[in-house]
Design an enzyme around this catalytic site. Structure first.
Site, mmCIF file in Angstrom:
data_model
loop_
_atom_site.group_PDB
_atom_site.id
_atom_site.type_symbol
_atom_site.label_atom_id
_atom_site.label_comp_id
_atom_site.label_asym_id
_atom_site.label_seq_id
_atom_site.Cartn_x
_atom_site.Cartn_y
_atom_site.Cartn_z
ATOM 1 C CG ASP A 1 -2.239 0.484 1.067
ATOM 2 O OD1 ASP A 1 -2.385 1.532 0.417
ATOM 3 O OD2 ASP A 1 -3.194 -0.160 1.555
ATOM 4 C CD GLU B 1 -8.783 4.351 -1.252
ATOM 5 O OE1 GLU B 1 -9.787 4.261 -0.537
ATOM 6 O OE2 GLU B 1 -7.877 5.173 -1.035
ATOM 7 C CG ASP C 1 -4.251 5.615 0.950
ATOM 8 O OD1 ASP C 1 -5.145 4.843 1.278
ATOM 9 O OD2 ASP C 1 -4.110 6.754 1.446
ATOM 10 C CG HIS D 1 -8.836 -0.988 4.901
ATOM 11 N ND1 HIS D 1 -8.709 -1.014 3.526
ATOM 12 C CD2 HIS D 1 -8.357 0.210 5.291
ATOM 13 C CE1 HIS D 1 -8.171 0.100 3.118
ATOM 14 N NE2 HIS D 1 -7.937 0.876 4.166
ATOM 15 C CG ASP D 2 -11.131 2.468 3.889
ATOM 16 O OD1 ASP D 2 -10.644 2.545 5.034
ATOM 17 O OD2 ASP D 2 -10.502 2.773 2.865
HETATM 18 C C1 GLC Z 1 -7.615 5.490 2.085
HETATM 19 C C2 GLC Z 1 -7.511 4.318 3.027
HETATM 20 C C3 GLC Z 1 -8.157 4.701 4.327
HETATM 21 C C4 GLC Z 1 -7.419 5.882 4.898
HETATM 22 C C5 GLC Z 1 -7.359 7.032 3.891
HETATM 23 C C6 GLC Z 1 -6.357 8.074 4.294
HETATM 24 O O1 GLC Z 1 -8.917 5.794 1.771
HETATM 25 O O2 GLC Z 1 -8.107 3.196 2.457
HETATM 26 O O3 GLC Z 1 -8.154 3.633 5.242
HETATM 27 O O4 GLC Z 1 -8.042 6.313 6.072
HETATM 28 O O5 GLC Z 1 -6.951 6.586 2.630
HETATM 29 O O6 GLC Z 1 -5.059 7.607 4.144
#
Ligand code: GLC
Length: 567
Positions: A102, A281, A203, A338-339
């Site tokens: 990541d 993402e 990310d 995970h979100d």
């Molecule tokens: C992405 C991650 C999330 C995080 C955010 C800030 O969306 O998946 O878990 O809080 O970025 O880094």
């Protein structure tokens, strides 16, 4: 088996996301780690996944659960050492699997040495590595919000200036206009690529740049109002009004065109290496570039952004998505991470959750594109509501707790539950390996970093399920095996086929070798289907005692899915 030579490993692979803190605890301290992950590689191999996406394993003060990185070229001490990481990578490769990491490009932790230097004085060489603006206390440079609550600007009294943060204030945004930032980050990428890592999940790529003319957002927009709207729907927050309010609120802070130049440059870095992958993402297909010059994979998030995975929703999503992709671009589907709420909770109707979980796996592994699974789905893990404020670990849970109190003035219990429901701890609880205390995640006497879902004792754990042929995990294994054995499911053409029932989703996947017919009953009703063409064999069936090859007009049970081989 004929496999097109041009087909890449990441087009055929099934990815499995590991959330390292919650996966497996090797040293008994209640926190998942590399030793734990290494001990579970045979498990993953037997499950049948091809590649691992590892959520951040870097040193981090852990304000945003690891997405606040304080050193991009090391391993968090609670997870292990760099040497152990190399061993982990090596063990993955020895099993014919791949590993992507990541990479958090938009921001660092405020404890990263770059930021510590940057905030130390106005003339520090790293000052311009972050986004600093003048302003008096209480008068931030713009009325922009942080996506994680409050103003997007934090006043730093030491140098009497504001820094910008799209996420928590402990996650200052890097200034990507500065070439030195780019170079440092690309070097961090090279550090892992040189070691042999197979690529990155990028990310929050959409947030890298903001509008430098700093226009204001409309007066009166507020986090409280956004919360009021969003809290009615909780997850997956698909409601159109919430989405458009959110878009309006953050429109100057995301998806700036400049980001594509950075993506193109990063692609060139990746292309210096053999066969690595970049996964964004984002669901914005602009990040595919022309299909060859930016990211390899972009998540099809609109597929999961619904409260009901109906046939109509999936069919419309596929039509829109597949026709919008540039030529050469490869789709990428997921139903959870995970979100977001776990599949079992997000899409289960409370009665049919088990069969639905199997059906949605069948869907995910047979749609066109690369599928991403999230750890724990394979045993039917569900969200776990933590009703104790002191055990919250995600600051978003705390933020929503505070908003609920402020906006709705609810009593303490309701407020805690709302925080738990809207935050992300509930879908990050430890993996359940056995029916021992703590689900076998860590020793019975150790307190795990997040509570273990108590349903581990009721069969939702790996050990109990492995020995039961009808369990969720054994269906996952069979389905993953079927996908691996049938190239049509990996790279074959996708063709939707209409049937008499609006609740049946029916499509074929075909390549030079075979044509497969996928028939999914996406409803809680029994459905009779006339098969569109002659079939000779059932390849896999989510309910083995229902639907037989002799039935030309099979009756599908609620949420039953069947894959046939065409005659
Ligand atoms: C992405 C991650 C999330 C995080 C955010 C800030 O969306 O998946 O878990 O809080 O970025 O880094």
């Amino acid at each position: 088996m004929i496999v097109k030579e041009s087909t890449k490993w990441w087009q055929k692979a099934v990815f499995y996301q590991i959330y390292p803190r919650s996966f497996a605890d090797g040293n008994g301290d209640g926190i998942g780690d590399l030793a734990g992950m290494i001990s579970k590689l045979n498990y993953l191999q037997e499950l049948g996944v091809d590649a691992i996406w590892l959520s951040p394993h870097f040193p981090s003060p852990f304000v945003d659960c690891g997405y606040d990185v304080s050193d991009y070229e090391d391993v968090g001490p609670e997870y292990g050492t760099l040497e152990q990481f190399k061993h982990f990578l090596n063990q993955i490769h020895q099993r014919g699997m791949r590993l992507v990491l990541d990479l958090v490009l938009n921001h660092t932790s405020d404890q990263h040495r770059w930021f510590i230097e940057s905030r130390s004085s106005r003339d520090n060489p790293k000052r311009d590595w972050y986004i600093w603006r003048d302003g008096d206390p209480g008068e931030p440079p713009t009325n922009w919000f942080s996506a994680f609550g409050g103003s997007a600007w934090e006043y730093d009294a030491h140098t009497s200036a504001y820094y910008y943060h799209y996420f928590f204030k402990e996650q200052p945004d890097l200034n990507w206009h500065n070439p030195a930032v780019k170079e440092a980050m690309f070097n961090a990428a090279r550090f892992w690529l040189d070691m042999g890592v197979d690529g990155f999940r990028l990310d929050a790529v959409g947030t890298i740049f903001e509008d430098e003319t700093y226009p204001a957002i409309p007066e009166g927009m507020s986090q409280e109002e956004l919360y009021r709207m969003a809290s009615q729907y909780v997850q997956p927050k698909g409601e159109k009004t919430v989405v458009s309010y959110h878009e309006e609120m953050f429109k100057h802070q995301v998806d700036r065109p400049e980001v594509h130049l950075i993506m193109q440059e990063l692609r060139k870095v990746i292309d210096e290496y053999d066969d690595r992958v970049l996964i964004g993402e984002t669901d914005d297909i602009a990040f595919y570039g022309d299909g060859t010059n930016e990211l390899h994979l972009i998540f099809n998030f609109p597929l999961m952004r619904t409260n009901h995975l109906t046939a109509q929703h999936v069919s419309q999503n596929q039509l829109e998505r597949l026709t919008a992709l540039p030529p050469m671009a490869w789709p990428c589907n997921t139903l959870g991470n995970h979100d977001s709420a776990r599949i079992y909770t997000a899409f289960g109707d409370g009665t049919h959750n088990n069969v639905q979980n199997k059906l949605y796996l069948m869907l995910l592994l047979t749609l066109k594109g690369t599928p991403f699974l999230y750890n724990g789905e394979e045993i039917g893990m569900s969200d776990y509501i933590i009703d104790d404020l002191s055990r919250f670990r995600d600051p978003l849970s705390v933020l929503y707790y505070q908003l609920e109190k402020r906006v709705n003035g609810s009593d303490e219990r309701t407020t805690v539950l709302k925080g738990a429901l809207m935050g992300r701890d509930r879908n990050r609880t430890p993996m359940q390996w056995s029916n021992a205390l703590n689900g076998g995640f860590c020793p019975p006497e150790t307190e795990p970093w997040l509570p273990v879902n108590s349903d581990y004792a009721a069969g939702v754990n790996v050990d109990d399920q492995v020995s039961n042929p009808d369990s969720m995990i054994n269906f996952y294994r069979r389905m993953l095996h079927v996908r691996r054995q049938n190239t049509a499911l990996q790279t074959g053409e996708y063709q939707e086929i209409s049937t008499d029932s609006a609740d049946i989703l029916c499509y074929s996947r075909s390549d030079a070798e075979q044509t497969l017919l996928v028939v999914l009953n996406m409803s809680p009703e029994i459905q009779r289907v006339r098969l569109p063409f002659k079939v000779k064999q059932i390849l896999i069936n989510t309910m083995k005692n229902w639907v037989h090859i002799e039935d030309p007009e099979p009756t599908l049970q609620p949420y039953q899915g069947v894959i046939y081989i065409a005659a």
